[in-house]
Design an enzyme around this catalytic site. Structure first.
Site, mmCIF file in Angstrom:
data_model
loop_
_atom_site.group_PDB
_atom_site.id
_atom_site.type_symbol
_atom_site.label_atom_id
_atom_site.label_comp_id
_atom_site.label_asym_id
_atom_site.label_seq_id
_atom_site.Cartn_x
_atom_site.Cartn_y
_atom_site.Cartn_z
ATOM 1 N N HIS A 180 27.108 36.594 -5.794
ATOM 2 C CA HIS A 180 27.746 37.814 -6.168
ATOM 3 C C HIS A 180 27.162 38.547 -7.168
ATOM 4 C CE1 HIS A 180 31.441 40.171 -6.692
ATOM 5 N NE2 HIS A 180 31.289 40.059 -7.940
ATOM 6 N N ASP A 203 35.714 34.920 -5.687
ATOM 7 C CA ASP A 203 34.782 35.187 -6.621
ATOM 8 C C ASP A 203 35.158 34.333 -8.086
ATOM 9 O OD1 ASP A 203 33.382 36.731 -5.088
ATOM 10 O OD2 ASP A 203 34.520 38.551 -5.661
#
Ligand code: GRF
Length: 200
Positions: free
Chosen positions: A107, A143
């Site tokens: 990410h 996430d």
């Protein structure tokens, strides 16, 4: 035989390339799957002589259908570890559970700051002075899973989304091969939210 890794990618595939360019990781990469026919990742896989599959979301209308088809492919190929490299689909709980502890994502921000699909832009718009890269296990929240590796990237005064993402990419291309290697070598222990790397 080494770990069998599948890389899932939707975009240009520069993180896949970094994995293919790492001499320790390259032999593990058994398969690349994309949900986009025009993904650069498929071309990079073919150039490297790695099996590459386009799985058409239109042929699998629900997320559950798509993910089941994906699971089938991965099982057929005896995949041990799944690496998400710019894969723009949220995976179902069934999929995530099937690969628990064996499913990584990268990410472009320091999670839990700036989750979501626009984290580079979001960090700039927030006026943050530092952002970065997170490699984490995937769990059933987006996430969110335990963090394997993280590295900061300073935001410079004249940065725009492009220049900042370029410097983030440089860090990603270093961090992701390292994380995949640690996982493939069995040197990663997850204790609750904390990931411990076992020295070799
Ligand atoms: C990377 O910035 C990654 O962090 C994010 O998507 C981007 C993929 O880039 N998840 P690429 O396709 O690997 O070049």
């Amino acid at each position: 035989m080494g770990t069998r890794v599948a890389v899932l990618a939707s975009g240009k595939g520069s993180n896949l390339q970094a994995l293919l360019d790492d001499p320790d990781v390259r032999p593990w990469v058994a398969l690349v799957v994309s949900d986009r026919e025009d993904s650069g990742a498929l071309v990079r896989a073919e150039d490297a002589g790695v099996a590459a599959i386009f799985l058409d979301p239109k042929a699998h209308p629900s997320r559950a259908d798509f993910d089941r088809a994906l699971l089938q492919v991965l099982e057929l190929e005896n995949i041990d570890v799944v690496v998400l490299a710019g894969f723009m689909r949220i995976l179902s709980g069934e999929f995530v559970r099937a690969f628990e502890g064996r499913l990584l994502n990268i990410h472009p921000a320091l999670l839990p700051a700036f989750p979501g699909a626009h984290s580079v832009r979001d960090a700039l718009e927030w006026g943050a002075k530092v952002t970065g890269v997170t490699v984490h296990f995937v769990d059933e929240e987006v996430d969110h899973g335990p963090i394997v590796l993280q590295e900061a990237v300073p935001i410079e005064p004249g940065d725009d989304e492009h220049s900042l993402h370029e410097r983030i990419h440089e860090v990603e291309h270093r961090l992701y091969p390292r994380a995949v290697k640690l996982l493939g070598e069995g040197r990663v222990r997850v204790e609750g939210r904390t990931v411990r790397v076992v020295e070799s």
